[in-house]
Design a protein around this motif. Sequence first.
Motif, mmCIF file in Angstrom:
data_model
loop_
_atom_site.group_PDB
_atom_site.id
_atom_site.type_symbol
_atom_site.label_atom_id
_atom_site.label_comp_id
_atom_site.label_asym_id
_atom_site.label_seq_id
_atom_site.Cartn_x
_atom_site.Cartn_y
_atom_site.Cartn_z
ATOM 1 N N TYR A 24 0.832 -1.205 0.000
ATOM 2 C CA TYR A 24 0.000 0.000 0.000
ATOM 3 C C TYR A 24 0.866 1.254 0.000
ATOM 4 N N TRP A 25 1.892 1.280 0.838
ATOM 5 C CA TRP A 25 2.784 2.443 0.916
ATOM 6 C C TRP A 25 3.453 2.715 -0.428
ATOM 7 N N THR A 27 2.373 2.004 -3.418
ATOM 8 C CA THR A 27 1.435 2.574 -4.393
ATOM 9 C C THR A 27 1.227 4.063 -4.120
ATOM 10 N N LYS A 28 1.233 4.442 -2.855
ATOM 11 C CA LYS A 28 1.084 5.852 -2.511
ATOM 12 C C LYS A 28 2.315 6.660 -2.927
ATOM 13 N N GLU A 29 3.433 5.971 -3.100
ATOM 14 C CA GLU A 29 4.649 6.620 -3.595
ATOM 15 C C GLU A 29 4.703 6.650 -5.124
ATOM 16 N N ALA A 180 -4.094 2.895 7.401
ATOM 17 C CA ALA A 180 -4.251 4.274 6.925
ATOM 18 C C ALA A 180 -5.713 4.690 6.870
ATOM 19 N N GLN A 181 -6.639 3.727 6.797
ATOM 20 C CA GLN A 181 -8.059 4.049 6.742
ATOM 21 C C GLN A 181 -8.712 4.063 8.133
ATOM 22 N N TRP A 190 0.255 2.948 11.732
ATOM 23 C CA TRP A 190 0.546 3.344 10.360
ATOM 24 C C TRP A 190 1.678 4.361 10.324
ATOM 25 N N GLN A 194 5.122 3.808 8.108
ATOM 26 C CA GLN A 194 5.652 4.768 7.138
ATOM 27 C C GLN A 194 7.145 5.020 7.369
#
Length: 205
Positions: A24-25, A27-29, A180-181, A190, A194
Amino acid sequence: MKYISFVSKKGGVAKSTSAIHYAYWLTKEGYEVALIDDDANRTVLKWQARANDNPKFSPPFVVASFAKMAKAVAGVDFVILDTQASISDDDLKDLAEDSDLVVIPTKVDVDSASAATETAKAINDSKGTYRILLTDVLTSGTAGAELAEDLKEDGYLVLESFVRRGEGVRHASLAGATLAQQPGKYRMPWRDYQKVFSEIHSIID
């Protein structure tokens, strides 16, 4: 394409949780990511099934079983592998050769730490790159810091960042989402993840 494997000879050490959150991290990058479930418990695939029923969250990365890996990894930047517990030394040797980094999660207890060091030795003997990640750490005490220091003194490579214990981990898993949600204090681990993932990225970059 980079391969990151989450590995331990013991289950229940947040291996799958860490793999999901790293995917997930990434993809956010801005990276394209495939998360491959090679665990006999199918923890990641079960999480994905719950995510499919969650109207508020959809995994922004590809999830596939190991059997479907060849198709799933086409065109991605990162392949994240969640391996089975009780992994064999032969499989560890293959992972050491194929992975850009092997992340070895461990909780702060004797059995988990012993499994982590056994895994690290096997990876190191095969000339692989690894880091031990402390998870489920109580922030109210010193046990996590003491274990990290003991591991370092014994020559093991340990990530400086750790992941605190938090009820949000269970909530996220049950919801088919990520930390994160989660709201409020449930989101706290979270923040740790990170920091962990930024550290991992600096190692493999």
